[in-house]
Design a protein around this motif. Structure first.
Motif, PDB file in Angstrom:
ATOM      1  N   MET A   6      44.124  73.418  69.519  1.00  0.00           N
ATOM      2  CA  MET A   6      44.004  72.068  70.076  1.00  0.00           C
ATOM      3  C   MET A   6      42.798  72.000  71.010  1.00  0.00           C
ATOM      4  O   MET A   6      41.987  71.073  70.902  1.00  0.00           O
ATOM      5  CB  MET A   6      45.291  71.721  70.817  1.00  0.00           C
ATOM      6  CG  MET A   6      45.435  70.280  71.197  1.00  0.00           C
ATOM      7  SD  MET A   6      44.557  69.811  72.668  1.00  0.00           S
ATOM      8  CE  MET A   6      45.436  70.693  73.925  1.00  0.00           C
ATOM      9  N   ILE A   7      42.667  73.000  71.898  1.00  0.00           N
ATOM     10  CA  ILE A   7      41.534  72.896  72.820  1.00  0.00           C
ATOM     11  C   ILE A   7      40.226  73.145  72.089  1.00  0.00           C
ATOM     12  O   ILE A   7      39.209  72.586  72.440  1.00  0.00           O
ATOM     13  CB  ILE A   7      41.662  73.817  74.062  1.00  0.00           C
ATOM     14  CG1 ILE A   7      41.908  75.240  73.648  1.00  0.00           C
ATOM     15  CG2 ILE A   7      42.728  73.320  75.002  1.00  0.00           C
ATOM     16  CD1 ILE A   7      41.812  76.187  74.799  1.00  0.00           C
ATOM     17  N   LYS A   8      40.267  73.944  71.040  1.00  0.00           N
ATOM     18  CA  LYS A   8      39.033  74.147  70.273  1.00  0.00           C
ATOM     19  C   LYS A   8      38.586  72.833  69.637  1.00  0.00           C
ATOM     20  O   LYS A   8      37.432  72.436  69.733  1.00  0.00           O
ATOM     21  CB  LYS A   8      39.252  75.207  69.200  1.00  0.00           C
ATOM     22  CG  LYS A   8      38.020  75.385  68.345  1.00  0.00           C
ATOM     23  CD  LYS A   8      37.959  76.694  67.625  1.00  0.00           C
ATOM     24  CE  LYS A   8      36.695  76.714  66.805  1.00  0.00           C
ATOM     25  NZ  LYS A   8      36.047  77.984  66.741  1.00  0.00           N
ATOM     26  N   LEU A   9      39.546  72.141  69.038  1.00  0.00           N
ATOM     27  CA  LEU A   9      39.194  70.850  68.446  1.00  0.00           C
ATOM     28  C   LEU A   9      38.727  69.884  69.532  1.00  0.00           C
ATOM     29  O   LEU A   9      37.743  69.157  69.358  1.00  0.00           O
ATOM     30  CB  LEU A   9      40.397  70.262  67.693  1.00  0.00           C
ATOM     31  CG  LEU A   9      40.141  68.900  67.076  1.00  0.00           C
ATOM     32  CD1 LEU A   9      39.061  68.989  66.033  1.00  0.00           C
ATOM     33  CD2 LEU A   9      41.405  68.323  66.463  1.00  0.00           C
ATOM     34  N   THR A  10      39.429  69.894  70.672  1.00  0.00           N
ATOM     35  CA  THR A  10      39.063  68.975  71.749  1.00  0.00           C
ATOM     36  C   THR A  10      37.647  69.229  72.233  1.00  0.00           C
ATOM     37  O   THR A  10      36.876  68.285  72.437  1.00  0.00           O
ATOM     38  CB  THR A  10      40.033  69.135  72.931  1.00  0.00           C
ATOM     39  OG1 THR A  10      41.350  69.112  72.438  1.00  0.00           O
ATOM     40  CG2 THR A  10      39.845  68.032  73.927  1.00  0.00           C
ATOM     41  N   THR A  11      37.292  70.517  72.398  1.00  0.00           N
ATOM     42  CA  THR A  11      35.964  70.808  72.917  1.00  0.00           C
ATOM     43  C   THR A  11      34.887  70.322  71.958  1.00  0.00           C
ATOM     44  O   THR A  11      33.914  69.700  72.371  1.00  0.00           O
ATOM     45  CB  THR A  11      35.809  72.319  73.154  1.00  0.00           C
ATOM     46  OG1 THR A  11      36.318  73.009  72.022  1.00  0.00           O
ATOM     47  CG2 THR A  11      36.560  72.760  74.366  1.00  0.00           C
ATOM     48  N   PHE A  12      35.087  70.577  70.666  1.00  0.00           N
ATOM     49  CA  PHE A  12      34.088  70.092  69.692  1.00  0.00           C
ATOM     50  C   PHE A  12      34.079  68.576  69.637  1.00  0.00           C
ATOM     51  O   PHE A  12      33.034  67.946  69.646  1.00  0.00           O
ATOM     52  CB  PHE A  12      34.388  70.656  68.303  1.00  0.00           C
ATOM     53  CG  PHE A  12      33.719  71.969  68.065  1.00  0.00           C
ATOM     54  CD1 PHE A  12      32.357  72.026  67.856  1.00  0.00           C
ATOM     55  CD2 PHE A  12      34.436  73.139  68.074  1.00  0.00           C
ATOM     56  CE1 PHE A  12      31.723  73.235  67.644  1.00  0.00           C
ATOM     57  CE2 PHE A  12      33.816  74.346  67.864  1.00  0.00           C
ATOM     58  CZ  PHE A  12      32.456  74.397  67.653  1.00  0.00           C
ATOM     59  N   PHE A  13      35.268  68.015  69.596  1.00  0.00           N
ATOM     60  CA  PHE A  13      35.363  66.563  69.459  1.00  0.00           C
ATOM     61  C   PHE A  13      34.743  65.872  70.662  1.00  0.00           C
ATOM     62  O   PHE A  13      34.002  64.898  70.531  1.00  0.00           O
ATOM     63  CB  PHE A  13      36.835  66.181  69.303  1.00  0.00           C
ATOM     64  CG  PHE A  13      37.059  64.709  69.208  1.00  0.00           C
ATOM     65  CD1 PHE A  13      36.555  63.999  68.147  1.00  0.00           C
ATOM     66  CD2 PHE A  13      37.778  64.044  70.177  1.00  0.00           C
ATOM     67  CE1 PHE A  13      36.759  62.641  68.052  1.00  0.00           C
ATOM     68  CE2 PHE A  13      37.981  62.688  70.089  1.00  0.00           C
ATOM     69  CZ  PHE A  13      37.471  61.990  69.033  1.00  0.00           C
ATOM     70  N   PHE A  14      35.027  66.423  71.846  1.00  0.00           N
ATOM     71  CA  PHE A  14      34.491  65.802  73.057  1.00  0.00           C
ATOM     72  C   PHE A  14      32.968  65.891  73.065  1.00  0.00           C
ATOM     73  O   PHE A  14      32.283  64.897  73.346  1.00  0.00           O
ATOM     74  CB  PHE A  14      35.068  66.476  74.294  1.00  0.00           C
ATOM     75  CG  PHE A  14      34.553  65.907  75.566  1.00  0.00           C
ATOM     76  CD1 PHE A  14      35.026  64.693  76.018  1.00  0.00           C
ATOM     77  CD2 PHE A  14      33.578  66.551  76.299  1.00  0.00           C
ATOM     78  CE1 PHE A  14      34.551  64.137  77.187  1.00  0.00           C
ATOM     79  CE2 PHE A  14      33.089  66.009  77.469  1.00  0.00           C
ATOM     80  CZ  PHE A  14      33.576  64.805  77.907  1.00  0.00           C
ATOM     81  N   ALA A  15      32.456  67.083  72.736  1.00  0.00           N
ATOM     82  CA  ALA A  15      30.994  67.215  72.675  1.00  0.00           C
ATOM     83  C   ALA A  15      30.425  66.231  71.665  1.00  0.00           C
ATOM     84  O   ALA A  15      29.384  65.614  71.889  1.00  0.00           O
ATOM     85  CB  ALA A  15      30.619  68.649  72.318  1.00  0.00           C
ATOM     86  N   GLY A  16      31.139  66.058  70.548  1.00  0.00           N
ATOM     87  CA  GLY A  16      30.678  65.144  69.504  1.00  0.00           C
ATOM     88  C   GLY A  16      30.631  63.705  69.962  1.00  0.00           C
ATOM     89  O   GLY A  16      29.596  63.037  69.832  1.00  0.00           O
ATOM     90  N   ILE A  17      31.742  63.200  70.529  1.00  0.00           N
ATOM     91  CA  ILE A  17      31.716  61.781  70.927  1.00  0.00           C
ATOM     92  C   ILE A  17      30.790  61.549  72.098  1.00  0.00           C
ATOM     93  O   ILE A  17      30.154  60.511  72.185  1.00  0.00           O
ATOM     94  CB  ILE A  17      33.116  61.215  71.246  1.00  0.00           C
ATOM     95  CG1 ILE A  17      33.915  62.182  72.059  1.00  0.00           C
ATOM     96  CG2 ILE A  17      33.850  60.794  70.002  1.00  0.00           C
ATOM     97  CD1 ILE A  17      35.140  61.547  72.610  1.00  0.00           C
ATOM     98  N   LEU A  18      30.709  62.565  72.983  1.00  0.00           N
ATOM     99  CA  LEU A  18      29.770  62.423  74.096  1.00  0.00           C
ATOM    100  C   LEU A  18      28.357  62.296  73.546  1.00  0.00           C
ATOM    101  O   LEU A  18      27.592  61.407  73.928  1.00  0.00           O
ATOM    102  CB  LEU A  18      29.889  63.645  75.005  1.00  0.00           C
ATOM    103  CG  LEU A  18      29.229  63.547  76.360  1.00  0.00           C
ATOM    104  CD1 LEU A  18      29.917  62.502  77.193  1.00  0.00           C
ATOM    105  CD2 LEU A  18      29.276  64.897  77.063  1.00  0.00           C
ATOM    106  N   GLY A  19      28.021  63.183  72.590  1.00  0.00           N
ATOM    107  CA  GLY A  19      26.708  63.135  71.985  1.00  0.00           C
ATOM    108  C   GLY A  19      26.482  61.832  71.239  1.00  0.00           C
ATOM    109  O   GLY A  19      25.415  61.225  71.342  1.00  0.00           O
ATOM    110  N   LEU A  20      27.515  61.383  70.546  1.00  0.00           N
ATOM    111  CA  LEU A  20      27.380  60.132  69.777  1.00  0.00           C
ATOM    112  C   LEU A  20      27.115  58.957  70.709  1.00  0.00           C
ATOM    113  O   LEU A  20      26.257  58.116  70.441  1.00  0.00           O
ATOM    114  CB  LEU A  20      28.655  59.903  68.962  1.00  0.00           C
ATOM    115  CG  LEU A  20      28.614  58.761  67.958  1.00  0.00           C
ATOM    116  CD1 LEU A  20      27.517  58.992  66.937  1.00  0.00           C
ATOM    117  CD2 LEU A  20      29.946  58.604  67.256  1.00  0.00           C
ATOM    118  N   ALA A  21      27.861  58.928  71.831  1.00  0.00           N
ATOM    119  CA  ALA A  21      27.662  57.840  72.784  1.00  0.00           C
ATOM    120  C   ALA A  21      26.256  57.887  73.358  1.00  0.00           C
ATOM    121  O   ALA A  21      25.607  56.852  73.537  1.00  0.00           O
ATOM    122  CB  ALA A  21      28.693  57.926  73.897  1.00  0.00           C
TER     123      ALA A  21
END
Lengths: 535, 367
Positions: B282-297
């Motif tokens: 879960m935290i692995k997915l969260t870390t990637f996902f967060f980096a992704g949406i942060l980057g997307l924004a």
């Protein structure tokens, strides 16, 4: 004839409903009414305001055999009668000193005719009414545009008793009462310092509840105190009847299930928390004080941990964490393991389990839910029922839930053990509020476990963890100590370190004044060489 | 009173460790042992050096732009259009690994624990948890990471302690049987995973004690190195290289292999390990996902990333559902293709950006 009857009826109506039809007395109206030198006008106005209330008493008399007309205003039952008669009416009416006719009369009365300790002055009707409602006696004198407020409050109060929700084996047996000034005394007796600041705030448009914000100057962060006061002053409701009214309005996250302030009846717990740099909120008419910030670990600490040997204290702490996990997880893990992961159960136990469950008609999850709900019902019943009936209920409950349900083949004996363990474990929590949130979270956890097994339990735990990690109580992260990680705080979280080791206060709370005590306090035997013991 | 998104270098380190550990723990032994056989533990050492190089490259780049993330300064280095394209590659990389993780997770749950549950259930649940954490922001994610990561390592240490008596030294013999080539081949996938710590490119602007970031990043690689060595030594030492390479999830087998005469209750408790590992995933997915949406924004020049959470989560889950047909395909992909894609982004593109930035900086200095 008809007209006459109609008029009579109208009169009757007007007389009985007279006071109801009057508009409510508002504070801003009263503020504008000064006390007139004419006593009659004042009394008339007071009577208008007080209405037909039978306990609102205006007693008229003459001071010193005709020196001046006067009246005292008070509420029956709120003042101490003996004090009133002995120290107010007697010196003014019978054994009066010679008062001079010249000079301000009120000052003379104050200086040598009134043997009472706390006397204030007020000059408008609003203040008069306020003080009277708080239990003071107001003395109005003809010809004076001021009045004297004499503190003579004497209503029936409960004496401090041992708090029922937080009983201890060792430690003070005093608990807060419903009376604010007694509570303040209990607190003052424990912290004898002028730096213990108690600030008064009146909240509630109608209830006018006295709320006291207490903190230790130099320990509590000024930002925190300012924030508490700001949030309290924002509250504008009609009544505050219990401190939970405040807690619900003060929260950082109003929707969260977890308590964000510590609730306690124990003055020693409040004192201990004030010494850590927290802020206490005492409310009139309730024995429950609030302590903020109430982060997670504050709910897991009991003052009694410090009243026993530190190894016992540590043991109890560890037990408490275990019980916390048990009360949240035991039913759901049981459901998950028996439904999905039977390989985890040792074979012999599994055989017993299957044999015991053979006649049970329900699925395990249903069994668990039924038993949990039954337990909750019994628990609530135990609280609400009259004492005399309570015993009967507990016997019936134990029989119904325990013996009979198993014999009847409705539930398996293992489930009874699980539910009983869960229930008992939840009582180990020193904070009732935290226990409540765990009690409620248990049900979604059971449902998750029944649908997804241990994966579901894990999911639920992670969701709770994410929620808690995002929570704050008055700006302090809810999981402070655990994460953000402060290794120095750990000796008071998982363990209870010896007192001489607790040199620092919790990191998140007391950024300014961290040092609790001097170092090197560890007691030692006296120097053996000097005593000649070793040689 | 809520301060948004400032973390310490130590928290960034936990983030970096979390972004790698969960899958690395699970897949390293099988994938490395496939090439390197009994020398898998040597491959990890080589991979560790490669990983340090990658994270050092990333942090050298990040240090040049202390208040911006890579998505923001790529256009400054390369010019608007190519910069935006490179930025998109980074963003897509995060989402790509994200849905790869979802698929991996679902594959494991389906194959090992709940064969009758459709895999989309697991993907969805994991995605919802990650979205919930992402709503909390960087601070919340770091706090969750630190707690879950502690649990993961504690569990791993416990398992290792319980199996240590069954590890046979002769299973690691003879060393270097086939020369260096298989070891190097085996080092590529873990090397790629080590490179995921380059996520510091996104985190750097949020760190409040930036001077420590180099040290903590290398420390993150070191922690991961120890973790991977433990699982590789455990798996190979317990079952031998051939069996390790054959099995899908050797680390789970490791937990299953616990044999204790004295305490039989501790046997077959791998479901508990699964519980902890779910947290790790879960935290692995969260870390990637967060980096992704942060980057997307940042790529879209938005002020807040939160409105993007649910839509991108939905797209990511949809991609995860359709991406790989079956678990065999997923596995050969994760061994043969996946490491190269992430090395491309984490090392080659980052190194390229660093080179260009270096050259342009020098030119700027000269004029």
């Amino acid at each position: 004839m008809r007209k006459l009857i109609k008029k009579k009826l109208q009169d009757l109506l007007r007389n009985t409903i007279n006071w109801i039809h009057q508009p409510a007395v508002e504070r801003h109206d009263l503020d504008r009414i000064p006390i007139e030198p004419d006593l009659e006008i004042n009394i008339k106005r007071l009577q208008e305001i007080s209405g037909v209330n039978p306990d609102f008493i205006i007693r008229r008399f003459e001071i010193g055999g005709g020196i001046a007309e006067a009246a005292i205003v008070f509420i029956e039952g709120m003042v101490e009668r003996g004090l009133l008669n002995e120290n107010l009416l007697n010196p003014l009416m019978i054994s009066y000193r010679p008062l001079k006719k010249r000079g301000p009369l009120l000052d003379q009365i104050l200086r040598f005719a009134l043997p009472m300790d706390v006397v204030r002055e007020c000059d408008n009707l609003h203040a008069v009414i306020d003080h009277v409602l708080e239990g003071s006696v107001v003395l109005l004198v003809h010809g004076e545009s001021r009045s004297l407020v004499l503190e003579a409050a004497g209503f029936i109060t409960r004496t401090p008793e041992e708090p029922e929700t937080e009983a201890v084996i060792r430690g003070s047996r005093e608990g807060f009462t419903e009376t604010l000034h007694i509570n303040i005394t209990l607190l003052r007796r424990r912290l004898k310092t002028p730096n213990l600041i108690l600030e008064n705030i009146i909240i509630g448009r109608i209830s006018h509840t006295q709320v006291v914000v207490g903190y230790i100057r130099g320990l509590a962060a000024p930002k925190l105190v300012a924030e508490v006061k700001k949030r309290l002053q924002r509250i504008d409701v009609d009544g505050i009847l219990e401190s939970h009214y405040l807690e619900e309005m003060l929260r950082d996250q109003p929707l969260s299930l977890f308590p964000q302030a510590v609730t306690t009846e124990r003055p020693d717990r409040v004192a201990a928390n004030l010494l850590e740099g927290r802020v206490a909120i005492l409310t009139d008419n309730t024995p429950f004080a609030l302590i903020v910030p109430g982060e997670f670990v504050a709910h897991m600490q009991s003052p009694e941990d410090f009243y026993h040997h530190f190894i016992l204290g540590t043991f109890i702490r560890l037990l408490r964490w275990g019980a916390f996990a048990t009360s949240l997880l035991l039913p759901s893990v049981y459901v998950a393991v028996t439904t999905f992961h039977q390989e985890m159960i040792p074979s012999r136990l599994l055989l017993n389990l299957v044999a015991a469950r053979e006649g049970v008609p329900f699925a395990i999850v249903l069994e668990a839910l039924i038993m949990e709900v039954a337990f909750e019902i019994l628990r609530e019943a135990g609280v609400r029922l009259p004492r005399a009936v309570g015993q009967a209920v507990s016997i019936v409950g134990a029989l119904v839930i325990g013996e009979a349900a198993v014999t009847a083949g409705l539930v398996s004996p293992q489930m009874v053990i699980v539910v009983a363990m869960t229930g008992i474990s939840s009582f180990l929590s020193p904070s009732f509020d935290l226990a409540i949130s765990i009690r409620i979270l248990r049900f979604p956890m059971i449902l998750l476990a029944s649908s997804l097994g241990l994966f579901g339990v894990s999911t639920g735990l992670l969701a709770i963890l994410i929620h808690l990690a995002g929570l704050r109580s008055f700006g302090v992260p809810y999981l402070a100590g655990l994460t953000p990680f402060h290794p120095d705080d750990w000796k008071d979280i998982i363990t209870r370190a010896p007192l001489w080791m607790m040199r620092r206060r919790p990191t998140e709370l007391s950024k300014r004044n961290q040092k609790r005590q001097v170092s090197g306090l560890k007691p030692e035997p006296p120097d053996l060489r000097r005593q000649g013991g070793r040689f | 009173m809520r301060e948004e998104g400032k973390i310490s270098a130590l928290q960034a380190m936990v983030y970096q460790v979390s972004i790698v550990s969960a899958t690395a723990i699970l897949f390293t032994p099988a994938i490395t042992a496939k090439h390197a056989k009994q020398d898998a533990w040597l491959s990890i050492i080589i991979a560790c050096f490669f990983g340090s190089l990658q994270v050092y490259t990333a942090i050298s780049l990040a240090k040049r732009f202390p208040n911006k993330s890579v998505v923001q300064y790529a256009p400054q280095i390369l010019g608007t259009l190519p910069g935006k394209m490179v930025g998109f590659i980074y963003v897509f990389y995060f989402f790509f690994v994200g849905y790869f993780i979802q698929q991996e997770f679902a594959a494991l749950m389906c194959s090992s624990y709940m064969p009758y549950t459709p895999s989309v259930v697991f993907m969805l649940i994991l995605a919802l948890l990650a979205a919930y954490a992402a709503y909390g922001g960087l601070e919340v994610i770091c706090r969750v990471c630190s707690i879950v990561q502690t649990l993961v390592f504690a569990t791993l240490a416990l398992i290792f302690l319980l199996i240590i008596k069954d590890i046979k030294i002769w299973r690691f013999l003879p060393p270097l049987e086939n020369g260096l080539r298989p070891i190097l081949l085996g080092a590529i996938p873990p090397g790629g995973w080590f490179g995921e710590t380059a996520v510091i490119l996104m985190l750097y602007p949020f760190i409040n004690n930036k001077e420590k970031a180099v040290k903590t990043s290398l420390l993150a690689v070191l922690i991961l190195f120890i973790t991977m060595e433990i699982v590789v030594i455990g798996a190979v030492g317990l079952g031998g290289p051939a069996e390790t390479a054959r099995s899908l999830f050797p680390t789970f087998n490791m937990a299953r292999c616990i044999k204790l005469e004295a305490l039989p209750i501790l046997e077959r408790q791998d479901a508990l390990f699964m519980m902890v590992w779910v947290g790790g995933m879960m935290i692995k997915l969260t870390t990637f996902f967060f980096a992704g949406i942060l980057g997307l924004a940042q790529w879209l020049n938005l002020k807040d990333y939160r409105p993007l959470i649910l839509p991108s989560m939905a797209v990511m889950t949809a991609l995860a559902v359709q991406a790989w047909e079956n678990i065999a395909e997923l596995f050969s992909f994760s061994g043969e293709v996946f490491p190269f894609t992430i090395i491309l982004v984490n090392f080659i593109i980052t190194g390229f950006l660093l080179t260009i930035a270096g050259i342009r900086n020098i030119i700027l200095k000269n004029t």
